[in-house]
Design a protein around this motif. Structure first.
Motif, PDB file in Angstrom:
ATOM      1  N   CYS A   1       0.642  -1.429   0.338  1.00 56.83           N
ATOM      2  CA  CYS A   1      -0.005  -0.320  -0.128  1.00 56.83           C
ATOM      3  C   CYS A   1       0.766   1.344   0.093  1.00 56.83           C
ATOM      4  O   CYS A   1       0.823   2.102  -0.545  1.00 56.83           O
ATOM      5  CB  CYS A   1      -1.281   0.247   1.126  1.00 56.83           C
ATOM      6  SG  CYS A   1      -2.107   1.701   1.624  1.00 56.83           S
TER       7      CYS A   1
ATOM      8  N   ILE B   1      -4.142  -8.062  -2.723  1.00 60.83           N
ATOM      9  CA  ILE B   1      -5.686  -7.435  -2.361  1.00 60.83           C
ATOM     10  C   ILE B   1      -6.173  -6.263  -1.083  1.00 60.83           C
ATOM     11  O   ILE B   1      -6.694  -5.419  -1.475  1.00 60.83           O
ATOM     12  CB  ILE B   1      -6.723  -9.073  -2.552  1.00 60.83           C
ATOM     13  CG1 ILE B   1      -6.550  -9.340  -4.277  1.00 60.83           C
ATOM     14  CG2 ILE B   1      -8.043  -8.232  -2.703  1.00 60.83           C
ATOM     15  CD1 ILE B   1      -7.964 -10.138  -3.997  1.00 60.83           C
ATOM     16  N   THR B   2      -5.052  -6.786   0.083  1.00 56.66           N
ATOM     17  CA  THR B   2      -6.035  -5.515   1.563  1.00 56.66           C
ATOM     18  C   THR B   2      -4.922  -4.222   1.106  1.00 56.66           C
ATOM     19  O   THR B   2      -5.515  -3.030   1.649  1.00 56.66           O
ATOM     20  CB  THR B   2      -5.691  -6.627   2.303  1.00 56.66           C
ATOM     21  OG1 THR B   2      -6.334  -7.645   2.988  1.00 56.66           O
ATOM     22  CG2 THR B   2      -5.897  -5.770   2.821  1.00 56.66           C
TER      23      THR B   2
ATOM     24  N   HIS C   1      -6.990  -1.684  -1.546  1.00 51.92           N
ATOM     25  CA  HIS C   1      -7.912  -1.628  -0.676  1.00 51.92           C
ATOM     26  C   HIS C   1      -7.979  -0.246  -0.075  1.00 51.92           C
ATOM     27  O   HIS C   1      -8.576   0.049   0.792  1.00 51.92           O
ATOM     28  CB  HIS C   1      -8.681  -3.213   0.454  1.00 51.92           C
ATOM     29  CG  HIS C   1      -9.392  -4.116  -0.679  1.00 51.92           C
ATOM     30  ND1 HIS C   1     -10.492  -5.251  -0.189  1.00 51.92           N
ATOM     31  CD2 HIS C   1     -10.081  -3.639  -2.269  1.00 51.92           C
ATOM     32  CE1 HIS C   1     -11.116  -5.297  -1.411  1.00 51.92           C
ATOM     33  NE2 HIS C   1     -10.786  -4.697  -2.584  1.00 51.92           N
TER      34      HIS C   1
ATOM     35  N   THR D   1      -6.702   2.032  -1.441  1.00 55.73           N
ATOM     36  CA  THR D   1      -8.413   2.652  -1.480  1.00 55.73           C
ATOM     37  C   THR D   1      -9.193   3.762  -0.552  1.00 55.73           C
ATOM     38  O   THR D   1      -9.509   4.827  -0.888  1.00 55.73           O
ATOM     39  CB  THR D   1      -9.068   1.906  -2.419  1.00 55.73           C
ATOM     40  OG1 THR D   1      -8.269   1.714  -3.347  1.00 55.73           O
ATOM     41  CG2 THR D   1     -10.468   2.873  -2.714  1.00 55.73           C
ATOM     42  N   GLY D   2      -8.679   3.323   0.625  1.00 57.05           N
ATOM     43  CA  GLY D   2      -9.270   3.199   1.535  1.00 57.05           C
ATOM     44  C   GLY D   2      -9.046   5.164   2.564  1.00 57.05           C
ATOM     45  O   GLY D   2      -9.365   5.992   2.569  1.00 57.05           O
TER      46      GLY D   2
ATOM     47  N   LEU E   1      -9.146  -2.052   8.118  1.00 57.50           N
ATOM     48  CA  LEU E   1      -8.707  -3.093   6.928  1.00 57.50           C
ATOM     49  C   LEU E   1      -8.569  -4.589   7.642  1.00 57.50           C
ATOM     50  O   LEU E   1      -7.757  -4.273   8.958  1.00 57.50           O
ATOM     51  CB  LEU E   1      -7.888  -2.892   5.830  1.00 57.50           C
ATOM     52  CG  LEU E   1      -8.587  -1.622   4.860  1.00 57.50           C
ATOM     53  CD1 LEU E   1      -7.364  -1.149   5.206  1.00 57.50           C
ATOM     54  CD2 LEU E   1      -8.147  -1.879   3.566  1.00 57.50           C
TER      55      LEU E   1
ATOM     56  N   SER F   1     -11.129  -8.642   3.062  1.00 56.83           N
ATOM     57  CA  SER F   1     -11.125  -8.261   1.865  1.00 56.83           C
ATOM     58  C   SER F   1     -10.855 -10.153   1.426  1.00 56.83           C
ATOM     59  O   SER F   1     -11.147  -9.746   0.128  1.00 56.83           O
ATOM     60  CB  SER F   1      -9.128  -7.866   1.512  1.00 56.83           C
ATOM     61  OG  SER F   1      -9.639  -6.467   1.812  1.00 56.83           O
TER      62      SER F   1
ATOM     63  N   SER G   1     -14.700 -10.346  -0.145  1.00 55.17           N
ATOM     64  CA  SER G   1     -14.101  -9.189  -1.024  1.00 55.17           C
ATOM     65  C   SER G   1     -13.889  -9.680  -2.198  1.00 55.17           C
ATOM     66  O   SER G   1     -14.390  -9.855  -3.397  1.00 55.17           O
ATOM     67  CB  SER G   1     -14.181  -8.146  -0.752  1.00 55.17           C
ATOM     68  OG  SER G   1     -14.519  -6.831  -1.603  1.00 55.17           O
TER      69      SER G   1
END
Length: 404
Positions: free
Chosen positions: A39, A186-187, A190, A193-194, A213, A218, A221
């Motif tokens: 991230c 993926i987390t 996410h 994005t968050g 998160l 995740s 989803s």
């Protein structure tokens, strides 16, 4: 309002100018291993100044070898470019004070400690938000902070507990994990994005918030149609090897020399496939003329396709099917996949860093027309930017400090 310095001041201390849309934004990165670092690398690529706060032993991923490049873990190198490392011992009051000073200058904080693991240092969200209410504070856990708080946050556990492994592997074989830590990635996506959503909202409200998160949410989803099959339809998906539960043909098929993936998503593609195979009548055959019919009669359709595909090599079929716009692909190794992307002009490999430390890395996945990403910093050596970080803290303007 940002507690960080302006982009020009950051450039003066940390080096080359940043061009991305997050230039001038400061991220305190207290994360390690994969989900959090992935991230924060995405944010760093987009121009954010990311201060990677490591323990004195360093991010665990630094020791995850093989493989390595000149003794450095390629796992670590994959998710830590464009960052600045400082190693600090949170249990030492003087060094903890440095962590607090970094947070005081940051716009965003990202951490993936165990739930309540930062409470003893006064660095948990409740404590920090009391003196930095405008901070966007992102926490990543394995399984949340309630019933799953004591479960270790490993991607493999999320693959097992989410049902992912029950879907992966041959129909009558054992379950398999994905070949990459899929839910960590993926987390991380996410999380980015968050964070950007919360950061955007902060521009109008002036107030930060807690972005939380976990790998399992995740994962569920990320299972998209498979988790929806159960949640929306009451159907429990099972392992089908390389087959798709809703589409056919949609799997690898043997040719004269090796397998070729064919992925048909609609009737038009199927008709073109049949013509290319020299069997146009199959498209009108009531056994295969609709998506549902092809699903119901996939065993017979597979046999008929294999008979025709056996007449040519995979490379020949790839060119022929590609020419008539039937989705297909040979199965490549990672090395071949990188070269294929290069052949397409996608430029998958970029050099991160300058001078005597340039590390080949995989490019950021997003192109920006006005504010392009850059790769000014190689993945940092442990504590390699201490002097720069400390100089930045000395030159920063006074800001709110943690209450004593």
């Amino acid at each position: 309002m940002s507690h960080s310095m302006g982009a020009e001041d950051l450039q003066e201390i940390f080096g080359q100018p940043r061009t991305g849309p997050l230039a001038g934004v400061v991220v305190a990165d207290l994360s390690r291993v994969l989900a959090g670092p992935y991230c924060t690398m995405l944010l760093a690529d987009m121009g954010a100044t990311v201060i990677k706060v490591e323990s004195t032993a360093g991010d665990d991923a630094r020791a995850w070898v093989p493989p390595h490049r000149d003794g450095e873990s390629t796992f670590f190198l994959s998710v830590n470019r464009n960052k600045h490392s400082i190693a600090l011992d949170f249990s030492d009051p003087e060094q903890l004070a440095v962590v607090e000073r970094i947070i005081a200058r940051a716009d965003i904080l990202v951490e993936n400690f165990k739930p309540r693991g930062l409470v003893r240092y006064g660095l948990d969200y409740d404590s920090v938000s009391a003196w930095r209410p405008d901070l966007v504070y992102a926490s990543i856990t394995g399984f949340g902070t309630a019933g799953g708080a004591d479960l270790p946050g490993y991607d493999l556990l999320a693959q097992a507990l989410s049902g992912m492994m029950s879907l992966t592997g041959s129909q009558h074989g054992e379950p398999y994990r994905a070949g990459v830590a899929l839910f960590d990635v993926i987390t991380g996506l996410h999380a980015a994005t968050g964070i950007l959503g919360a950061f955007h909202e902060r521009q109008s409200s002036g107030t930060g918030q807690h972005v939380e998160l976990n790998l399992l949410t995740s994962a569920l989803s990320g299972l998209v149609n498979q988790s929806a099959a159960y949640v929306s339809g009451g159907s429990v998906p099972t392992r089908m090897g390389n087959e798709h539960p809703s589409l056919y043909p949609y799997e690898p098929f043997p040719t004269r020399d090796k397998d070729l993936v064919i992925a048909v998503g609609n009737n038009g593609q199927f008709a073109r496939l049949c013509r290319c195979l020299g069997a146009p009548g199959l498209a009108a055959d009531e056994r295969f003329s609709t998506v549902s019919a092809r699903n119901a009669n996939r065993v017979e359709l597979r046999r008929l396709m294999i008979d025709r595909l056996a007449t040519r090599d995979a490379g020949d079929w790839f060119e022929r099917l590609k020419a008539v716009k039937v989705p297909c692909a040979p199965i490549l190794g990672v090395d071949e996949g990188v070269r294929f992307a290069e052949d397409l002009g996608l430029h998958p490999v970029v050099l991160a860093g300058t001078g005597d430390r340039e590390i080949p890395t995989v490019r950021h996945p997003v192109d920006f027309s006005r504010t392009p990403v850059d790769y000014t910093q190689a993945p940092p050596r442990l504590d390699g930017d201490r002097d720069k970080v400390m100089a930045w803290l000395r030159q920063a303007q006074p800001a709110a400090r943690k209450a004593s």
